[in-house]
Design a protein around this motif. Structure first.
Motif, PDB file in Angstrom:
ATOM      1  N   HIS A  53       0.774  -1.275   0.126  1.00  0.00           N
ATOM      2  CA  HIS A  53      -0.060  -0.003   0.032  1.00  0.00           C
ATOM      3  C   HIS A  53       0.996   1.103   0.013  1.00  0.00           C
ATOM      4  CE1 HIS A  53      -3.954   2.059   0.541  1.00  0.00           C
ATOM      5  NE2 HIS A  53      -3.429   2.656   1.316  1.00  0.00           N
ATOM      6  N   CYS A  54       2.239   1.246   0.590  1.00  0.00           N
ATOM      7  CA  CYS A  54       2.890   2.292   0.772  1.00  0.00           C
ATOM      8  C   CYS A  54       3.921   2.478  -0.252  1.00  0.00           C
ATOM      9  CB  CYS A  54       3.381   2.620   2.347  1.00  0.00           C
ATOM     10  SG  CYS A  54       2.388   2.994   3.359  1.00  0.00           S
ATOM     11  N   TYR A  56       4.390  -0.021  -3.093  1.00  0.00           N
ATOM     12  CA  TYR A  56       4.184  -0.492  -4.354  1.00  0.00           C
ATOM     13  C   TYR A  56       5.256  -1.391  -4.847  1.00  0.00           C
ATOM     14  CZ  TYR A  56       0.598   3.356  -4.560  1.00  0.00           C
ATOM     15  OH  TYR A  56      -0.475   4.270  -4.309  1.00  0.00           O
ATOM     16  N   GLU A  97      -8.246   7.403  -4.182  1.00  0.00           N
ATOM     17  CA  GLU A  97      -7.768   6.492  -3.388  1.00  0.00           C
ATOM     18  C   GLU A  97      -8.624   5.629  -2.928  1.00  0.00           C
ATOM     19  OE1 GLU A  97      -5.133   5.938  -1.858  1.00  0.00           O
ATOM     20  OE2 GLU A  97      -3.744   7.644  -1.898  1.00  0.00           O
ATOM     21  N   ALA A 225      -2.209   0.429   6.793  1.00  0.00           N
ATOM     22  CA  ALA A 225      -1.449   0.262   5.570  1.00  0.00           C
ATOM     23  C   ALA A 225      -1.232  -1.276   5.336  1.00  0.00           C
ATOM     24  CB  ALA A 225      -0.264   0.863   5.535  1.00  0.00           C
ATOM     25  N   ALA A 228      -4.504  -3.070   4.391  1.00  0.00           N
ATOM     26  CA  ALA A 228      -4.913  -2.991   3.178  1.00  0.00           C
ATOM     27  C   ALA A 228      -3.796  -3.979   2.184  1.00  0.00           C
ATOM     28  CB  ALA A 228      -4.809  -1.664   2.778  1.00  0.00           C
ATOM     29  N   SER A 229      -2.783  -4.544   2.756  1.00  0.00           N
ATOM     30  CA  SER A 229      -1.976  -5.172   1.866  1.00  0.00           C
ATOM     31  C   SER A 229      -1.815  -6.650   2.166  1.00  0.00           C
ATOM     32  CB  SER A 229      -0.317  -4.710   2.159  1.00  0.00           C
ATOM     33  OG  SER A 229      -0.433  -3.271   1.748  1.00  0.00           O
ATOM     34  N   ALA A 277      -1.912   6.967   4.847  1.00  0.00           N
ATOM     35  CA  ALA A 277      -1.625   5.538   5.418  1.00  0.00           C
ATOM     36  C   ALA A 277      -0.122   5.582   6.063  1.00  0.00           C
ATOM     37  CB  ALA A 277      -1.693   4.878   3.969  1.00  0.00           C
ATOM     38  N   ASN A 539      -3.744   5.250  -7.232  1.00  0.00           N
ATOM     39  CA  ASN A 539      -3.398   4.131  -5.897  1.00  0.00           C
ATOM     40  C   ASN A 539      -3.443   3.032  -6.580  1.00  0.00           C
ATOM     41  OD1 ASN A 539      -5.875   3.685  -5.232  1.00  0.00           O
ATOM     42  ND2 ASN A 539      -5.117   3.124  -3.191  1.00  0.00           N
ATOM     43  N   SER A 541      -4.348  -0.887  -5.185  1.00  0.00           N
ATOM     44  CA  SER A 541      -5.029  -1.531  -4.162  1.00  0.00           C
ATOM     45  C   SER A 541      -5.394  -3.034  -4.482  1.00  0.00           C
ATOM     46  CB  SER A 541      -6.683  -1.284  -3.969  1.00  0.00           C
ATOM     47  OG  SER A 541      -7.223  -1.893  -2.984  1.00  0.00           O
TER      48      SER A 541
END
Length: 742
Positions: A53-54, A56, A97, A225, A228-229, A277, A539, A541
């Motif tokens: 998430h932060c 990539y 986002e 974060a 979300a990953s 995040a 972004n 996701s």
């Protein structure tokens, strides 16, 4: 309070594996970057900053396919939001986002804080937010859980945006079984600014202050974060600690205070960034990296609303309504006074230092001492295996699905009641679309339009995505996502400028899913080059799965266009009896992934037909030129449900009808979803000029009438339906489906 592990215990017990940091990454950090074992706080910081998430780390190789420059782009990816020149020393700022996992777990707060976060990205650039959009994807409306998620998500978006006084002017909402366990909530914000006020997320200048402004820090959102990953499953169904809690009234104060400093006292400010995040660590480390500086922070000075917070918790909290400022030394009290006037905290929590170390103090101890670059620049990119899905290879060899339609009127009635096609006003009426009185065109049209106050210009904006198409043929589906957005913006009479995106996919460790990501981004990038609409922000996701079942790959395109003269904004609905009706673009047998296919078969299958991007671009460019000289009365993009649905929608909320000669089309193709097409009406006195300008790109198909009937002669059938009946079915379908069936 739970005691932190020692570095040795971390090495042996490996808690970082639950924070999305792999063993190889941990070993690389300890052995190569630090030359020692990281402590508990440091391990947490690396876990958040090295999350997908932060960082990539998996998607960067794919993202490099996107073009991100044009003659109008002032700021591309890498800052809080992208910035585009709209002439006269002005700029439009926009970004989208995702807030998918939080919205799935806690729909109201997940959606609300998604709106709050994207708004901060906009005003951190020095722009005032002027419009919001969304892209929402839910499961089918056949169960109470989905109906509850729809209601709470929409309420969260509405409450936050309405309290902020920012209109929600456009968006999309779709329904499909693949989103049942993993809702997609993508939020987009658009802002306006003078180009001279553009800000950067930068911290530089030895001795300059690092100032924390806004709300106090709590324990909400810790490791959001990394949440979300990771794959979503039943274990996370109650993981509310990773969901933030929003306060839109405080954000409104924060917005005004930040813009006052930016616009009235630019000499005080070095840089500004939202705490999004990964909270304080992401904003501070990224600002230090951008400024090529070191940073020393005292966490005891961070305003906290809960007691006994550890350094780990303070740094990783994602509490909302907070910003980080780098302020020129000597102006700390000046900044504090501005924020005091708004009743907000503004506290100096650290300084910029020589060198490049990132140092944190807490309770009188140094709890972190690592190179800035180790958090931001030294992330290991992960190569990903790719494999073409077996289902696509099989579909390429199978015969294409062909519908049989004996009664086109009956099919049209059913299509207009499908949840994805039906009227969404029961949802978007909960949003204030007129606040600030700049809205020219609100929700329900192809694109929202906002006036640029003090000028005769406007901005058109849209969000578009169709996961079904990308699932069947990722590259062509990616192209269609861009074409759909461009068609919607041009339908409003605007010149497309650039895009932002939310790339919503499943687990990238699955070779088939990464192949979908790669192929669809390649398709989007190709279309972006044809339309000269670079990607300026966005972004990624990933890990949108529930119990091992991935969503359809769903790239969302958010596009903004420039209306050079508001007199030429084009409405969706037909305007005058006697106007000539044209179909722009050729219609083919495009039923794979269509609403018709899903309605009749209950599923989607097949592969998409190739798309001639150059021809679509030529048609739309020629159409826009005719709009800009006043030759077009109305225009409507063809999307879900094809020509039949689009024709109906152009008549809703009017007293007019259409008399059409469509004998070049069989009844089935009335519902084909060939992309890049529009229904356009042209005053009779301009018809010759319009026809000459569009050439083979448009076909005269009929006339606007005084009767409230949709009449069309097809190659193998006739359509003759009362528009009032169709409108009632369309308007009543979704409210009925949203009611509990218990």
């Amino acid at each position: 309070m739970k005691q932190a592990m020692s570095p040795e215990e971390i090495k042996t017990q490996k808690p970082y594996l639950d924070w999305s940091l792999s063993e190889d990454e941990y070993n690389y950090i300890s052995e190569k970057l630090l030359g020692r074992l990281p402590n508990y706080t440091e391990t947490g910081l690396f876990s958040a900053m090295w999350s997908e998430h932060c960082s990539y780390k998996k998607s960067k190789p794919v993202l490099r396919l996107f073009p991100n420059q044009s003659a109008r782009v002032l700021q591309g990816p890498g800052e809080g939001a992208g910035v585009v020149d709209i002439d006269d020393g002005q700029a439009v700022v926009f970004k989208a986002e995702s807030h998918n996992h939080p919205t799935t777990v806690e729909p109201y707060q997940g959606a609300a804080t998604g709106v709050g976060g994207i708004l901060r990205d906009i005003f951190s650039m020095g722009a005032r937010p002027v419009a919001s959009l969304d892209s929402l994807h839910f499961g089918e409306l056949d169960n109470d859980q989905t109906r509850m998620k729809v209601a709470d998500t929409v309420r969260g978006i509405g409450d936050y945006g309405n309290c902020m006084g920012i209109p929600t002017v456009a968006g999309e909402t779709t329904f499909d079984p693949c989103y049942q366990g993993n809702v997609l909530c993508n939020a987009m914000s658009v802002g306006l600014m003078d180009q001279k006020d553009i800000q950067q997320g930068r911290a530089a200048g030895i001795g300059n202050a690092v100032m924390y402004v806004g709300a106090k820090t709590g324990r909400d959102g810790i490791h959001g974060a990394t949440f979300a990953s990771a794959d979503f499953n039943d274990e996370h169904a109650t993981q509310r600690s990773a969901v933030q809690v929003g306060d839109p009234f405080m954000e409104k104060l924060l917005l005004e205070a930040c813009l006052e400093v930016i616009t009235k006292h630019p000499d005080w400010l070095v840089g500004i960034q939202d705490m999004g995040a990964a909270g304080i660590v992401s904003s501070s480390a990224e600002m230090a990296a951008e400024g090529k500086s070191g940073m020393d922070l005292n966490l005891d000075l961070v305003p906290q609303r809960e007691t006994n917070m550890s350094a780990y918790e303070i740094m990783l909290s994602e509490s909302q309504e907070r910003m980080l400022l780098c302020v020129n030394k000597g102006h700390e009290a000046d900044v504090q006074k501005v924020f005091d006037n708004y009743g907000l905290a503004a506290v100096t929590i650290g300084r910029i230092t020589a060198g490049h170390q990132y140092v944190l103090h807490h309770d009188g101890q140094v709890v972190c001492d690592i190179p800035v670059a180790s958090l931001t620049d030294d992330v290991l990119e992960e190569a990903s295996a790719e494999k073409k899905p077996v289902r696509i290879s099989a579909a390429e060899k199978a015969p294409a699905w062909q519908p049989q339609i004996d009664d086109p009127a009956a099919v049209l009635r059913r299509l207009l009641q499908q949840s994805t096609v039906a009227d969404k006003s029961s949802l978007y009426q909960q949003y204030d679309s007129q606040v600030r009185t700049n809205t020219v065109v609100g929700p329900g049209s192809d694109a929202g339009v906002i006036r640029v106050r003090g000028t005769h210009k406007g901005l058109a904006m849209t969000t578009d995505g169709n996961g079904r198409f990308v699932y069947l043929s990722p590259k062509i589906g990616g192209q269609i996502a861009l074409v759909e957005a461009a068609s919607n913006v041009i339908a409003a009479g605007a010149e497309p400028l650039a895009i932002t995106d939310c790339l919503n996919y499943g687990d990238p460790n699955d070779p088939e899913i990464f192949w979908e990501l790669h192929q669809s981004v390649a398709g989007m990038a190709e279309a972006c080059r044809v339309f000269d609409t670079p990607v300026i922000s966005g972004n990624v996701s990933l890990y949108n799965e529930n119990n091992g079942r991935a969503i359809h790959p769903t790239p969302m395109v958010g596009m903004v266009g420039l209306v050079k003269n508001l007199d030429h904004v084009i409405p969706t609905a037909v305007q005058h009896p006697g106007d000539q009706v044209y179909l722009v673009g050729k219609t083919g047998a495009d039923f794979a992934g269509s609403e018709l296919q899903k309605m009749i078969t209950g599923d989607i299958s097949g592969v998409l037909n190739p798309l001639d991007l150059d021809q679509v671009h030529t048609n739309l460019t020629n159409l826009l030129a005719q709009m800009q000289v006043g030759h077009v009365a109305s225009a409507h993009d063809l999307s879900e449900g094809g020509l039949g649905v689009a024709l109906s929608e152009t008549l809703f909320k009017t007293e007019l009808g259409l008399d059409l000669d469509l004998r070049f089309l069989p009844a089935t193709q009335l519902f084909s979803e060939t992309p890049g097409r529009l229904v356009v009406t042209v005053p009779a006195q301009h018809a010759a000029d319009f026809a000459a300008a569009l050439g083979d790109g448009a076909r005269l198909v009929g006339t606007v009438t005084n009767s409230h009937w949709l009449a069309a002669r097809l190659a193998d059938a006739e359509l003759n339906v009362n528009v009032s009946e169709l409108q009632q079915l369309w308007e009543e379908a979704l409210p009925c489906q949203l009611k509990s069936r218990d």
